[in-house]
Design a protein around this motif. Structure first.
Motif, PDB file in Angstrom:
ATOM      1  N   GLY A   1      35.825  15.046  32.396  1.00  0.00           N
ATOM      2  CA  GLY A   1      34.968  16.133  32.879  1.00  0.00           C
ATOM      3  C   GLY A   1      33.582  16.071  32.268  1.00  0.00           C
ATOM      4  O   GLY A   1      33.248  15.147  31.532  1.00  0.00           O
ATOM      5  N   ASP A   2      32.788  17.057  32.590  1.00  0.00           N
ATOM      6  CA  ASP A   2      31.444  17.171  32.030  1.00  0.00           C
ATOM      7  C   ASP A   2      30.941  18.584  32.280  1.00  0.00           C
ATOM      8  O   ASP A   2      31.567  19.365  32.989  1.00  0.00           O
ATOM      9  N   VAL A   3      29.792  18.902  31.695  1.00  0.00           N
ATOM     10  CA  VAL A   3      29.180  20.213  31.858  1.00  0.00           C
ATOM     11  C   VAL A   3      27.677  20.025  32.029  1.00  0.00           C
ATOM     12  O   VAL A   3      27.080  19.162  31.384  1.00  0.00           O
ATOM     13  N   VAL A   4      27.092  20.828  32.920  1.00  0.00           N
ATOM     14  CA  VAL A   4      25.653  20.798  33.147  1.00  0.00           C
ATOM     15  C   VAL A   4      25.120  22.214  32.942  1.00  0.00           C
ATOM     16  O   VAL A   4      25.679  23.178  33.481  1.00  0.00           O
ATOM     17  N   LEU A   5      24.053  22.330  32.172  1.00  0.00           N
ATOM     18  CA  LEU A   5      23.409  23.618  31.952  1.00  0.00           C
ATOM     19  C   LEU A   5      22.562  23.958  33.175  1.00  0.00           C
ATOM     20  O   LEU A   5      21.721  23.164  33.595  1.00  0.00           O
ATOM     21  N   ILE A   6      22.799  25.135  33.749  1.00  0.00           N
ATOM     22  CA  ILE A   6      22.042  25.589  34.912  1.00  0.00           C
ATOM     23  C   ILE A   6      20.926  26.534  34.496  1.00  0.00           C
ATOM     24  O   ILE A   6      19.776  26.363  34.876  1.00  0.00           O
ATOM     25  N   ASP A   7      21.257  27.541  33.674  1.00  0.00           N
ATOM     26  CA  ASP A   7      20.254  28.542  33.307  1.00  0.00           C
ATOM     27  C   ASP A   7      20.699  29.310  32.079  1.00  0.00           C
ATOM     28  O   ASP A   7      21.888  29.366  31.765  1.00  0.00           O
ATOM     29  N   VAL A   8      19.729  29.908  31.397  1.00  0.00           N
ATOM     30  CA  VAL A   8      19.983  30.835  30.303  1.00  0.00           C
ATOM     31  C   VAL A   8      19.072  32.037  30.540  1.00  0.00           C
ATOM     32  O   VAL A   8      17.853  31.868  30.631  1.00  0.00           O
TER      33      VAL A   8
ATOM     34  N   SER B   1      24.549  30.049  32.248  1.00  0.00           N
ATOM     35  CA  SER B   1      25.200  29.582  33.475  1.00  0.00           C
ATOM     36  C   SER B   1      25.358  28.078  33.393  1.00  0.00           C
ATOM     37  O   SER B   1      24.391  27.363  33.099  1.00  0.00           O
ATOM     38  N   ILE B   2      26.588  27.616  33.626  1.00  0.00           N
ATOM     39  CA  ILE B   2      26.869  26.186  33.572  1.00  0.00           C
ATOM     40  C   ILE B   2      27.608  25.766  34.831  1.00  0.00           C
ATOM     41  O   ILE B   2      28.095  26.609  35.582  1.00  0.00           O
ATOM     42  N   GLU B   3      27.687  24.472  35.018  1.00  0.00           N
ATOM     43  CA  GLU B   3      28.506  23.917  36.091  1.00  0.00           C
ATOM     44  C   GLU B   3      29.440  22.895  35.470  1.00  0.00           C
ATOM     45  O   GLU B   3      28.991  21.962  34.806  1.00  0.00           O
ATOM     46  N   LEU B   4      30.730  23.117  35.647  1.00  0.00           N
ATOM     47  CA  LEU B   4      31.715  22.139  35.194  1.00  0.00           C
ATOM     48  C   LEU B   4      31.806  21.050  36.246  1.00  0.00           C
ATOM     49  O   LEU B   4      31.750  21.331  37.446  1.00  0.00           O
ATOM     50  N   GLN B   5      31.949  19.806  35.815  1.00  0.00           N
ATOM     51  CA  GLN B   5      31.982  18.680  36.738  1.00  0.00           C
ATOM     52  C   GLN B   5      33.173  17.774  36.461  1.00  0.00           C
ATOM     53  O   GLN B   5      33.835  17.900  35.444  1.00  0.00           O
TER      54      GLN B   5
ATOM     55  N   SER C   1      40.477  25.051  33.261  1.00  0.00           N
ATOM     56  CA  SER C   1      39.016  25.142  33.181  1.00  0.00           C
ATOM     57  C   SER C   1      38.543  26.496  32.653  1.00  0.00           C
ATOM     58  O   SER C   1      37.566  26.554  31.909  1.00  0.00           O
ATOM     59  N   THR C   2      39.247  27.576  32.977  1.00  0.00           N
ATOM     60  CA  THR C   2      38.850  28.889  32.455  1.00  0.00           C
ATOM     61  C   THR C   2      39.026  28.928  30.944  1.00  0.00           C
ATOM     62  O   THR C   2      38.172  29.444  30.226  1.00  0.00           O
ATOM     63  N   MET C   3      40.109  28.355  30.456  1.00  0.00           N
ATOM     64  CA  MET C   3      40.345  28.304  29.015  1.00  0.00           C
ATOM     65  C   MET C   3      39.281  27.429  28.343  1.00  0.00           C
ATOM     66  O   MET C   3      38.766  27.786  27.288  1.00  0.00           O
ATOM     67  N   THR C   4      38.971  26.309  28.962  1.00  0.00           N
ATOM     68  CA  THR C   4      37.923  25.428  28.429  1.00  0.00           C
ATOM     69  C   THR C   4      36.602  26.174  28.364  1.00  0.00           C
ATOM     70  O   THR C   4      35.885  26.108  27.362  1.00  0.00           O
ATOM     71  N   LEU C   5      36.303  26.911  29.417  1.00  0.00           N
ATOM     72  CA  LEU C   5      35.045  27.649  29.490  1.00  0.00           C
ATOM     73  C   LEU C   5      34.961  28.713  28.405  1.00  0.00           C
ATOM     74  O   LEU C   5      33.999  28.754  27.643  1.00  0.00           O
TER      75      LEU C   5
ATOM     76  N   VAL D   1      23.730  34.344  22.452  1.00  0.00           N
ATOM     77  CA  VAL D   1      24.538  34.102  23.652  1.00  0.00           C
ATOM     78  C   VAL D   1      25.567  35.225  23.789  1.00  0.00           C
ATOM     79  O   VAL D   1      26.338  35.483  22.874  1.00  0.00           O
ATOM     80  N   THR D   2      25.557  35.870  24.959  1.00  0.00           N
ATOM     81  CA  THR D   2      26.465  36.998  25.194  1.00  0.00           C
ATOM     82  C   THR D   2      27.636  36.627  26.080  1.00  0.00           C
ATOM     83  O   THR D   2      28.720  37.194  25.967  1.00  0.00           O
ATOM     84  N   GLU D   3      27.430  35.646  26.987  1.00  0.00           N
ATOM     85  CA  GLU D   3      28.473  35.272  27.925  1.00  0.00           C
ATOM     86  C   GLU D   3      28.150  33.899  28.512  1.00  0.00           C
ATOM     87  O   GLU D   3      26.991  33.527  28.622  1.00  0.00           O
ATOM     88  N   VAL D   4      29.199  33.195  28.905  1.00  0.00           N
ATOM     89  CA  VAL D   4      29.032  31.919  29.617  1.00  0.00           C
ATOM     90  C   VAL D   4      29.770  32.039  30.938  1.00  0.00           C
ATOM     91  O   VAL D   4      30.933  32.440  30.965  1.00  0.00           O
ATOM     92  N   VAL D   5      29.063  31.728  32.029  1.00  0.00           N
ATOM     93  CA  VAL D   5      29.674  31.792  33.346  1.00  0.00           C
ATOM     94  C   VAL D   5      29.561  30.426  34.016  1.00  0.00           C
ATOM     95  O   VAL D   5      28.599  29.687  33.815  1.00  0.00           O
ATOM     96  N   SER D   6      30.574  30.101  34.794  1.00  0.00           N
ATOM     97  CA  SER D   6      30.598  28.838  35.514  1.00  0.00           C
ATOM     98  C   SER D   6      30.251  29.104  36.967  1.00  0.00           C
ATOM     99  O   SER D   6      30.817  29.993  37.589  1.00  0.00           O
ATOM    100  N   LEU D   7      29.324  28.332  37.486  1.00  0.00           N
ATOM    101  CA  LEU D   7      28.908  28.496  38.889  1.00  0.00           C
ATOM    102  C   LEU D   7      29.693  27.599  39.795  1.00  0.00           C
ATOM    103  O   LEU D   7      30.218  26.596  39.412  1.00  0.00           O
TER     104      LEU D   7
END
Length: 77
Positions: free
Chosen positions: A25-32, A39-43, A52-56, A71-77
């Motif tokens: 897998g991988d992760v891409v930063l979308i926005d802060v 906001s990230i995108e899992l790939q 994936s939710t546990m990983t997130l 950082v208050t929260e991380v969300v996956s798009l």
């Protein structure tokens, strides 16, 4: 000169990225946002993975919150 919040988030993601890549897998930063929402995108193998939710939340979000208190929260798009 201090790093921006987005740069600091990117640095922490670089630290967790090898763990994700080992599993295909991988992760891409979308926005802060100014409110600390990342906001990230899992790939790759992370897409559709039942863990994936546990990983997130327990992996990526926990690492970010530990290193960057803003950082208050991380969300996956």
């Amino acid at each position: 000169m201090s790093q921006s919040l987005k740069d600091r988030v990117q640095d922490v993601l670089e630290q967790v990225r090898p763990m994700l890549q080992r599993d295909g897998g991988d992760v891409v930063l979308i926005d802060v946002t100014e409110k600390g929402v990342v906001s990230i995108e899992l790939q790759g193998a992370c897409v559709g993975c039942p863990f994936s939710t546990m990983t997130l939340k327990h992996g990526i979000e926990a690492a970010l919150k530990r290193e960057i208190p803003e950082v208050t929260e991380v969300v996956s798009l």
